[in-house]
Design a protein around this motif. Sequence first.
Motif, short mmCIF file in Angstrom:
data_model
loop_
_atom_site.label_atom_id
_atom_site.label_comp_id
_atom_site.label_asym_id
_atom_site.label_seq_id
_atom_site.Cartn_x
_atom_site.Cartn_y
_atom_site.Cartn_z
N ALA A 94 -28.68 8.87 -34.71
CA ALA A 94 -28.15 9.90 -33.77
C ALA A 94 -26.85 9.01 -33.04
O ALA A 94 -26.27 9.70 -32.21
N GLY A 95 -26.90 7.89 -33.53
CA GLY A 95 -25.75 7.03 -32.75
C GLY A 95 -26.11 6.62 -31.35
O GLY A 95 -25.22 6.03 -30.72
N VAL A 96 -27.20 6.39 -30.97
CA VAL A 96 -27.65 5.82 -29.65
C VAL A 96 -28.65 4.94 -29.77
O VAL A 96 -29.20 4.59 -30.72
N ARG A 97 -28.51 4.32 -28.55
CA ARG A 97 -29.95 3.14 -28.63
C ARG A 97 -31.20 3.47 -27.94
O ARG A 97 -31.12 4.62 -27.23
N ALA A 98 -32.41 2.94 -28.46
CA ALA A 98 -33.65 3.46 -28.14
C ALA A 98 -34.20 2.39 -27.03
O ALA A 98 -34.44 1.44 -27.27
N ALA A 99 -34.70 3.05 -25.76
CA ALA A 99 -35.44 2.15 -24.80
C ALA A 99 -37.09 2.79 -24.86
O ALA A 99 -37.40 3.69 -24.96
N VAL A 100 -37.76 1.60 -24.89
CA VAL A 100 -39.13 2.25 -24.93
C VAL A 100 -40.20 1.62 -23.63
O VAL A 100 -39.89 0.67 -23.34
N HIS A 101 -40.78 2.48 -23.22
CA HIS A 101 -41.62 2.15 -22.17
C HIS A 101 -42.94 1.61 -22.83
O HIS A 101 -43.57 2.41 -23.73
N THR A 102 -43.66 0.63 -22.49
CA THR A 102 -44.84 -0.19 -23.10
C THR A 102 -45.27 -0.98 -22.05
O THR A 102 -44.65 -1.57 -21.30
N PHE A 103 -46.56 -0.57 -22.01
CA PHE A 103 -47.60 -1.64 -21.01
C PHE A 103 -48.58 -2.61 -22.10
O PHE A 103 -48.67 -3.63 -21.95
N SER A 104 -48.91 -1.74 -22.77
CA SER A 104 -50.14 -2.34 -24.07
C SER A 104 -49.34 -3.16 -24.88
O SER A 104 -48.29 -3.28 -25.46
N GLU A 105 -50.52 -4.05 -25.53
CA GLU A 105 -50.24 -5.24 -26.48
C GLU A 105 -49.76 -4.31 -27.90
O GLU A 105 -48.82 -4.70 -28.63
N SER A 106 -50.36 -3.29 -28.13
CA SER A 106 -50.31 -2.64 -29.61
C SER A 106 -49.01 -1.77 -29.65
O SER A 106 -48.46 -1.95 -30.60
N ALA A 107 -48.86 -0.97 -28.62
CA ALA A 107 -47.31 -0.29 -28.70
C ALA A 107 -46.18 -1.07 -28.59
O ALA A 107 -45.08 -0.94 -29.33
#
Length: 359
Positions: free
Chosen positions: A178-191
């Motif tokens: 879609a032409g955008v950048r992705a930010a991800v919320h993560t706390f855990s080791e696996s995600a």
Amino acid sequence: MAWHVRGVVLPDDEVRDLWLVGDRVTFTPVPGAETIADGGFVLPGLIDAHCHIGIARGGAPVTSLDQARELARVDRDAGVLAIRDAGSPYPYPELDDEPDLPRLARAGRHVAPPKRYLRDIGVEVGAAEVAATVAAQARAGNGWVKLVGDWIDRGVGDLAPAWDADTMTAAVQAAHAAGVRAAVHTFSESAVEIMVRAGVDSVEHGTGLSLDLIDEMARRGTALVPTMINIRTFGGIAEQAREKFPGYAEHMLALRDRFPEVVRSAHEAGVPIFVGTDAGGGIDHGLAAEEMLLLHEQAGMSTTEVLAAASWRAREWLGFPGLVEGGLADLVVYAEDPRADLRAVRDPARIVLRGRVVR
């Protein structure tokens, strides 16, 4: 009206004269310009790279543009002249070009798993709908999408990835398509491992990062926005959850306690780190200076490195030119040298946003 500013301009560390004409910077003298600062230390306007002006104190969505404006002005008055809003339940594209508000790099709503995120904040969807929802939220923002990579799974009694690995990887691919950048919320080791290897552009919080994964982030150029102010709240979260979810409580405390060393390791490995407070909900606005101090005191970043993470380097990352010929007329002046004592960033002497004098 044109303004004239003279001082030690960072990062060049040279005494320079700047002229601000409208919303642009020039080094060419402008006759008749009014001097608004003569002396001190001049920085490109600060950035809060993880902020939510669409979420009110306590965690409820804002209900009006005026409420969002009020929150943005708190950040502005602390010297934050551009914000990456990392997910808002309230749409406000009208504020993108409002002259007295910080510049905005916006995600749409958080894309989250069903019944496993903050109430009324995200668009909650099952695996089959994630990619399409990412594409829709890409259109709702202006360059970013925000993914919730993990949250507590009450059936497991601990943090767990939001969806399966294939779905989470497809979400990042959908954002890029879609032409955008992705930010991800993560706390855990696996995600966080799933999302870094999927090519996410920035990791928010990242308490579960391992040394191997930090090296992978450095190789890929994946950014880290640690939100150390937010991580300090993990003790309260753990105590509230301990009776029902003791394993989760202990996990959150362990993540909190090791986090300064995680951020230090990421910095030493060359991971791009940017200042973000996670203001909105449980974190007050206007605390970018406190986040900067934590990065210096707890994560071992030098004062100059912290200033770069909050100013010129962060602006470059988000596409907001700094104090260069033709750059944006956003600047903060400090009476004392923040490289010598970073506490100086708590007290800006002059703030200019979009060529308008705020302070």
